[in-house]
Design a protein around this motif. Sequence first.
Motif, short mmCIF file in Angstrom:
data_model
loop_
_atom_site.label_atom_id
_atom_site.label_comp_id
_atom_site.label_asym_id
_atom_site.label_seq_id
_atom_site.Cartn_x
_atom_site.Cartn_y
_atom_site.Cartn_z
N TYR A 1 -8.99 0.41 9.49
CA TYR A 1 -7.98 1.02 8.62
C TYR A 1 -6.68 1.25 9.39
O TYR A 1 -5.60 0.90 8.92
CB TYR A 1 -8.52 2.33 8.04
CG TYR A 1 -7.49 3.10 7.26
CD1 TYR A 1 -7.12 2.71 5.97
CD2 TYR A 1 -6.88 4.22 7.81
CE1 TYR A 1 -6.17 3.41 5.26
CE2 TYR A 1 -5.92 4.93 7.10
CZ TYR A 1 -5.58 4.52 5.83
OH TYR A 1 -4.63 5.21 5.13
N ASN A 2 -6.78 1.82 10.56
CA ASN A 2 -5.59 2.09 11.36
C ASN A 2 -4.90 0.79 11.78
O ASN A 2 -3.67 0.74 11.84
CB ASN A 2 -5.93 2.95 12.58
CG ASN A 2 -6.25 4.38 12.18
OD1 ASN A 2 -5.68 4.91 11.24
ND2 ASN A 2 -7.17 4.99 12.89
N ARG B 1 -4.84 -1.97 10.01
CA ARG B 1 -4.13 -2.44 8.82
C ARG B 1 -2.81 -1.72 8.64
O ARG B 1 -1.80 -2.33 8.30
CB ARG B 1 -5.00 -2.24 7.57
CG ARG B 1 -6.08 -3.27 7.40
CD ARG B 1 -6.65 -3.30 5.96
NE ARG B 1 -6.68 -2.03 5.28
CZ ARG B 1 -7.79 -1.31 5.06
NH1 ARG B 1 -8.96 -1.73 5.50
NH2 ARG B 1 -7.73 -0.19 4.39
N ILE B 2 -2.82 -0.42 8.88
CA ILE B 2 -1.58 0.35 8.76
C ILE B 2 -0.56 -0.11 9.79
O ILE B 2 0.61 -0.34 9.47
CB ILE B 2 -1.85 1.86 8.90
CG1 ILE B 2 -2.61 2.35 7.68
CG2 ILE B 2 -0.54 2.63 9.07
CD1 ILE B 2 -3.01 3.79 7.73
N GLU C 1 0.94 -3.42 8.85
CA GLU C 1 1.90 -3.28 7.75
C GLU C 1 3.21 -2.69 8.26
O GLU C 1 4.29 -3.15 7.86
CB GLU C 1 1.31 -2.41 6.63
CG GLU C 1 2.19 -2.27 5.42
CD GLU C 1 2.45 -3.57 4.69
OE1 GLU C 1 3.45 -3.64 3.94
OE2 GLU C 1 1.68 -4.54 4.84
#
Length: 67
Positions: free
Chosen positions: A54-55, A57-58, A61
């Motif tokens: 998740y981190n 992916r952030i 982005e």
Amino acid sequence: MIHLTRLNDEEFVINCAQIERIESIPESNVILMNGKHYVVQESVDEIIDRVVEYNARILKEVQRVKL
């Protein structure tokens, strides 16, 4: 946010930024900063992997937007 599964197979999403700690009892007990806790089917390592993904992916982005 990461997807987890309660012991009754109910899936839910949790804000991983709010995780204070994870205990193995042998199920994983996810304790949030507000004191709430969730017993889930995923192992501690699986939860950590999901948080890392998740981190990542952030971060990806954010780097994309900066370009």
